[in-house]
Design an enzyme around this catalytic site. Sequence first.
Site, PDB file in Angstrom:
ATOM      1  N   ASP A  66      -4.529   5.834  11.292  1.00  0.00           N
ATOM      2  CA  ASP A  66      -3.553   5.421  10.289  1.00  0.00           C
ATOM      3  C   ASP A  66      -2.320   6.304  10.463  1.00  0.00           C
ATOM      4  O   ASP A  66      -2.309   7.469  10.064  1.00  0.00           O
ATOM      5  CB  ASP A  66      -4.119   5.578   8.870  1.00  0.00           C
ATOM      6  N   SER A  86       0.806  -1.221   0.000  1.00  0.00           N
ATOM      7  CA  SER A  86       0.000   0.000   0.000  1.00  0.00           C
ATOM      8  C   SER A  86       0.844   1.279   0.000  1.00  0.00           C
ATOM      9  O   SER A  86       0.343   2.344  -0.348  1.00  0.00           O
ATOM     10  CB  SER A  86      -0.939   0.005   1.213  1.00  0.00           C
ATOM     11  N   HIS A  94       0.412   5.340   6.481  1.00  0.00           N
ATOM     12  CA  HIS A  94       0.275   5.971   5.175  1.00  0.00           C
ATOM     13  C   HIS A  94       0.290   7.492   5.317  1.00  0.00           C
ATOM     14  O   HIS A  94       0.334   8.022   6.423  1.00  0.00           O
ATOM     15  CB  HIS A  94      -1.010   5.495   4.493  1.00  0.00           C
TER      16      HIS A  94
END
Length: 436
Positions: A404, A157, A407
């Site tokens: 998160d 990702s 990211h």
Amino acid sequence: MSAKNPFKDQQSHFLTKKLLPYALYALVPLIFIRLYLYPIPLVQSQRSQEDLQNNPIIITSSPSLPSPAVQEKKSKPNEIPCDYFKGKWVPDKLGPLYNGTTCSTIKDGQNCITHGRPDMGYLYWRWKPKQCKLPRFNPSTFLQLLKNKHLVFVGDSMARNQLESLLCLVSSVALPNLVYSNGEENKFRRWNIPSHNINVSIYWSPFLVKGSEKSNEFNYNKLLLDSVDDRWAADMDHFDMMVLSVGHWFLHPAVYYDKDVLLGCHYCPDLNYTEIGFYDVFRKAFDTTLKAITDGRGNNAIDVIVTTFSPAHFEGEWDKAGACPKKEPFKEGEKEVQWMDAEMRKIEVEEVEKAKKNSAKLPGLRFEALDVTKLSIMRPDGHPGPYMNPFPFADGVKDRVQNDCVHWCLPGPIDTWNEILLQIVQRWEIQSSRVS
């Protein structure tokens, strides 16, 4: 014979004695003006070399400027790549090229602006390397350099995060069209930029090598370290440039095999296998991958870029409020790359250098490390945090909330990765123009 004319001799003597000094007095200032406005070639060459050491060459498609090949003949660039590991974040008044509404390819979980993140200070910083200047991303330059080529991101990702940043950066000049989508959560996608006939693809491959991801049946990954993932390797003949980005999936519980021989595992106490960690496995995966690209590309020329490990910034529990609460970058010297982050980066850089040596005499094959570990670890403020979901505190502040801290918000610090990517591509273009 005629007698000498005394008046002619006197006139000649007068011209020599009187007018010549005046002519010299007038000529000397003109010489200094000429040297000031148009330095002699030696001085010009020295100044050019100094400028090139401090400023990366910018290739422009403007018709009023000479082509890269012509520029190259006039002044040779510094072939030593800039060390982007060393530097600091400095305030930037201009901010990003795009926002959460002007780019349509941002994944929802990284669209921090439209998800209600209230602070905007994280958007106004620039990475300043110590060794060189890092120019802003120039979409037109990038599109011109990648014209008629296929750029492929392979990895997890984080590869997708970088890809979507790149699509947003170029979309300010040319809109990419999604032409292919397949797999769960669109893990295999391709865009086409018709104005320059550029294809940009993403291949989900979190280990680069063959492997089975953990599932409800078994809570560990299974990696086959001697073979690369067929999902991207089968299409290698159609790639012109590859960006490899993996790392975080190697931290999960896993069992490892090499040529069907069990090597051991990482964090699998219920299986009674030998614990071998993941560092050597991570190195082996890159060794297998870079060798496979070298041996399997056929006659196709491929440029390979490895994006180094991007550290996470969790503070405490991942699902507790304030898991990544910072609002500004770390100051220089406040946060160092060490322990696991340093080891992961070291492995990637060493494997890239080894691949460079092994392929030094092979035409059409280049390797480079895109070193983002230091500049990333300095940006604890650039993650979505609770804004991975829209307006997480609309009903009041909660004690437990998804975060998160791995990211990156788009726009955000990850855009800098693609600024460095562009500098690598530009340097390669200059080198290619010299050879041709």
